[in-house]
Design a protein around this motif. Structure first.
Motif, PDB file in Angstrom:
ATOM      1  N   TYR A  72       0.992  -1.219  -0.090  1.00  0.00           N
ATOM      2  CA  TYR A  72       0.277   0.056   0.057  1.00  0.00           C
ATOM      3  C   TYR A  72       0.762   1.193   0.289  1.00  0.00           C
ATOM      4  O   TYR A  72       0.364   1.943  -0.465  1.00  0.00           O
ATOM      5  CB  TYR A  72      -0.553   0.255   0.825  1.00  0.00           C
ATOM      6  CG  TYR A  72      -0.282  -0.276   2.430  1.00  0.00           C
ATOM      7  CD1 TYR A  72       0.305   1.546   2.934  1.00  0.00           C
ATOM      8  CD2 TYR A  72      -0.197  -1.315   3.190  1.00  0.00           C
ATOM      9  CE1 TYR A  72       0.689   1.193   4.224  1.00  0.00           C
ATOM     10  CE2 TYR A  72       0.586  -0.809   4.603  1.00  0.00           C
ATOM     11  CZ  TYR A  72       1.277   0.072   4.469  1.00  0.00           C
ATOM     12  OH  TYR A  72       2.113   0.313   5.875  1.00  0.00           O
ATOM     13  N   LEU A  73       2.011   0.855   0.479  1.00  0.00           N
ATOM     14  CA  LEU A  73       3.183   2.593   0.670  1.00  0.00           C
ATOM     15  C   LEU A  73       3.495   3.338  -0.963  1.00  0.00           C
ATOM     16  O   LEU A  73       3.461   4.092  -1.526  1.00  0.00           O
ATOM     17  CB  LEU A  73       4.279   2.031   1.208  1.00  0.00           C
ATOM     18  CG  LEU A  73       5.056   2.862   1.107  1.00  0.00           C
ATOM     19  CD1 LEU A  73       5.025   3.969   2.193  1.00  0.00           C
ATOM     20  CD2 LEU A  73       6.552   2.584   1.660  1.00  0.00           C
ATOM     21  N   ALA A  74       3.293   2.332  -2.199  1.00  0.00           N
ATOM     22  CA  ALA A  74       3.383   2.773  -3.777  1.00  0.00           C
ATOM     23  C   ALA A  74       2.226   3.693  -3.640  1.00  0.00           C
ATOM     24  O   ALA A  74       1.832   4.388  -4.458  1.00  0.00           O
ATOM     25  CB  ALA A  74       3.426   1.529  -4.389  1.00  0.00           C
ATOM     26  N   TYR A  75       0.445   3.042  -3.446  1.00  0.00           N
ATOM     27  CA  TYR A  75       0.013   4.284  -3.338  1.00  0.00           C
ATOM     28  C   TYR A  75      -0.465   5.325  -3.045  1.00  0.00           C
ATOM     29  O   TYR A  75      -0.502   6.349  -3.138  1.00  0.00           O
ATOM     30  CB  TYR A  75      -1.180   3.037  -3.031  1.00  0.00           C
ATOM     31  CG  TYR A  75      -2.735   3.915  -3.645  1.00  0.00           C
ATOM     32  CD1 TYR A  75      -3.492   3.765  -4.438  1.00  0.00           C
ATOM     33  CD2 TYR A  75      -2.956   4.546  -2.049  1.00  0.00           C
ATOM     34  CE1 TYR A  75      -4.584   4.852  -4.934  1.00  0.00           C
ATOM     35  CE2 TYR A  75      -4.348   5.686  -2.421  1.00  0.00           C
ATOM     36  CZ  TYR A  75      -4.614   5.549  -3.566  1.00  0.00           C
ATOM     37  OH  TYR A  75      -6.360   5.845  -4.017  1.00  0.00           O
ATOM     38  N   GLN A  76       0.244   5.421  -1.809  1.00  0.00           N
ATOM     39  CA  GLN A  76       0.926   7.035  -0.520  1.00  0.00           C
ATOM     40  C   GLN A  76       1.228   7.558  -1.210  1.00  0.00           C
ATOM     41  O   GLN A  76       1.305   8.333  -1.143  1.00  0.00           O
ATOM     42  CB  GLN A  76       0.426   5.872   0.656  1.00  0.00           C
ATOM     43  CG  GLN A  76      -0.326   5.177   1.853  1.00  0.00           C
ATOM     44  CD  GLN A  76      -0.188   4.166   3.131  1.00  0.00           C
ATOM     45  OE1 GLN A  76       0.916   4.331   2.906  1.00  0.00           O
ATOM     46  NE2 GLN A  76      -0.789   4.931   3.859  1.00  0.00           N
ATOM     47  N   HIS A  77       2.644   6.874  -1.341  1.00  0.00           N
ATOM     48  CA  HIS A  77       3.816   7.306  -1.877  1.00  0.00           C
ATOM     49  C   HIS A  77       3.325   8.226  -3.086  1.00  0.00           C
ATOM     50  O   HIS A  77       3.363   9.080  -3.968  1.00  0.00           O
ATOM     51  CB  HIS A  77       4.491   6.755  -2.498  1.00  0.00           C
ATOM     52  CG  HIS A  77       5.562   7.077  -3.807  1.00  0.00           C
ATOM     53  ND1 HIS A  77       6.460   8.251  -3.205  1.00  0.00           N
ATOM     54  CD2 HIS A  77       6.123   7.431  -4.635  1.00  0.00           C
ATOM     55  CE1 HIS A  77       7.455   8.678  -4.041  1.00  0.00           C
ATOM     56  NE2 HIS A  77       6.723   8.244  -4.567  1.00  0.00           N
ATOM     57  N   ASN A  78       2.354   7.500  -4.085  1.00  0.00           N
ATOM     58  CA  ASN A  78       1.942   8.329  -5.480  1.00  0.00           C
ATOM     59  C   ASN A  78       0.206   9.206  -5.108  1.00  0.00           C
ATOM     60  O   ASN A  78       1.126  10.247  -6.050  1.00  0.00           O
ATOM     61  CB  ASN A  78       1.510   7.121  -6.501  1.00  0.00           C
ATOM     62  CG  ASN A  78       2.033   6.593  -6.994  1.00  0.00           C
ATOM     63  OD1 ASN A  78       3.508   6.666  -7.404  1.00  0.00           O
ATOM     64  ND2 ASN A  78       1.853   4.910  -8.101  1.00  0.00           N
ATOM     65  N   ARG A  79       0.124   8.821  -4.305  1.00  0.00           N
ATOM     66  CA  ARG A  79      -0.544  10.253  -3.879  1.00  0.00           C
ATOM     67  C   ARG A  79      -0.107  11.460  -3.486  1.00  0.00           C
ATOM     68  O   ARG A  79      -0.748  12.539  -4.096  1.00  0.00           O
ATOM     69  CB  ARG A  79      -1.764   9.673  -3.106  1.00  0.00           C
ATOM     70  CG  ARG A  79      -3.414  10.499  -2.835  1.00  0.00           C
ATOM     71  CD  ARG A  79      -3.744  10.012  -1.775  1.00  0.00           C
ATOM     72  NE  ARG A  79      -5.444  10.990  -1.496  1.00  0.00           N
ATOM     73  CZ  ARG A  79      -4.823  11.747  -0.720  1.00  0.00           C
ATOM     74  NH1 ARG A  79      -4.213  11.995   0.535  1.00  0.00           N
ATOM     75  NH2 ARG A  79      -6.468  12.696  -0.588  1.00  0.00           N
ATOM     76  N   ILE A  80       1.241  10.792  -2.767  1.00  0.00           N
ATOM     77  CA  ILE A  80       2.158  12.221  -1.912  1.00  0.00           C
ATOM     78  C   ILE A  80       2.339  12.725  -3.135  1.00  0.00           C
ATOM     79  O   ILE A  80       2.545  14.471  -3.446  1.00  0.00           O
ATOM     80  CB  ILE A  80       2.670  11.750  -1.094  1.00  0.00           C
ATOM     81  CG1 ILE A  80       1.780  11.605   0.100  1.00  0.00           C
ATOM     82  CG2 ILE A  80       3.895  12.863  -0.807  1.00  0.00           C
ATOM     83  CD1 ILE A  80       2.426  10.872   1.751  1.00  0.00           C
ATOM     84  N   ALA A  81       3.287  12.011  -4.188  1.00  0.00           N
ATOM     85  CA  ALA A  81       3.731  12.281  -4.842  1.00  0.00           C
ATOM     86  C   ALA A  81       3.365  13.343  -6.156  1.00  0.00           C
ATOM     87  O   ALA A  81       3.647  14.670  -6.630  1.00  0.00           O
ATOM     88  CB  ALA A  81       4.729  11.265  -6.002  1.00  0.00           C
ATOM     89  N   SER A  82       1.958  13.270  -6.172  1.00  0.00           N
ATOM     90  CA  SER A  82       1.202  13.618  -7.573  1.00  0.00           C
ATOM     91  C   SER A  82       0.503  15.398  -7.140  1.00  0.00           C
ATOM     92  O   SER A  82       0.532  16.262  -7.394  1.00  0.00           O
ATOM     93  CB  SER A  82      -0.319  13.695  -7.593  1.00  0.00           C
ATOM     94  OG  SER A  82      -1.487  13.257  -6.128  1.00  0.00           O
ATOM     95  N   GLY A  83       0.826  15.549  -5.573  1.00  0.00           N
ATOM     96  CA  GLY A  83       0.673  17.218  -4.956  1.00  0.00           C
ATOM     97  C   GLY A  83      -0.296  17.184  -4.681  1.00  0.00           C
ATOM     98  O   GLY A  83      -1.598  17.012  -3.890  1.00  0.00           O
TER      99      GLY A  83
END
Length: 149
Positions: free
Chosen positions: A60-71
């Motif tokens: 799930y960390l990949a999903y969370q990271h993508n959400r944060i990285a998308s600004g």
């Protein structure tokens, strides 16, 4: 408390029972880099996040990271990490509610002339919000399924 209230990389590491030193060594990065990621001074590159997912057993960390990285992009909904049964129930409930309200037919009626009139706008926005809930529930199911593997 939301999983976004604190640093996602640190939370995943702590849930895995790893120290910063042990995690940094397993990830092949310096402790200073890990500290920077865990303080949001820097975002980790995709390769490091991939290794974190495996080493921390936290896909799930990949999903969370993508959400944060998308600004500020709101296309990626915030999700709750659920177990597989709860995620399945949530998704099915959202689908049933959407169908029972006959939202599919309402959306067809709105879209028929290719224009969303001012009178149609409130209903259209309700339908889109419900679709966002379906997307969110589907992503929660996907993350739950990955977590179970």
């Amino acid at each position: 408390m939301s999983c976004y209230d604190t640093n996602i990389y640190k939370v995943a590491r702590l849930k895995a029972g790893k120290t910063q030193e042990g995690a940094a060594e397993a990830l092949g990065i310096s402790v200073e880099s890990l500290k920077a990621y865990e303080s949001y001074s820097r975002l980790p590159p995709a390769g490091v996040v991939d290794r974190m997912c495996v080493i921390y057993d936290a896909l799930y960390l990949a999903y969370q990271h993508n959400r944060i990285a998308s600004g500020d992009v709101k296309v990626i909904p915030e999700i709750e990490v659920l177990d597989l049964p709860r995620a399945s129930i949530r998704l099915i409930n959202r689908v049933i509610q959407f169908a029972e309200k006959r939202r599919d037919r309402e959306l067809l009626t709105i879209a028929e002339d290719g224009v969303i009139s001012p009178e149609e706008r409130p209903l259209y926005e309700e339908i889109v919000a419900e679709l966002d809930g379906l997307i969110q529930a589907a992503m929660e199911l996907k993350v739950a399924e990955a977590k179970e593997l």
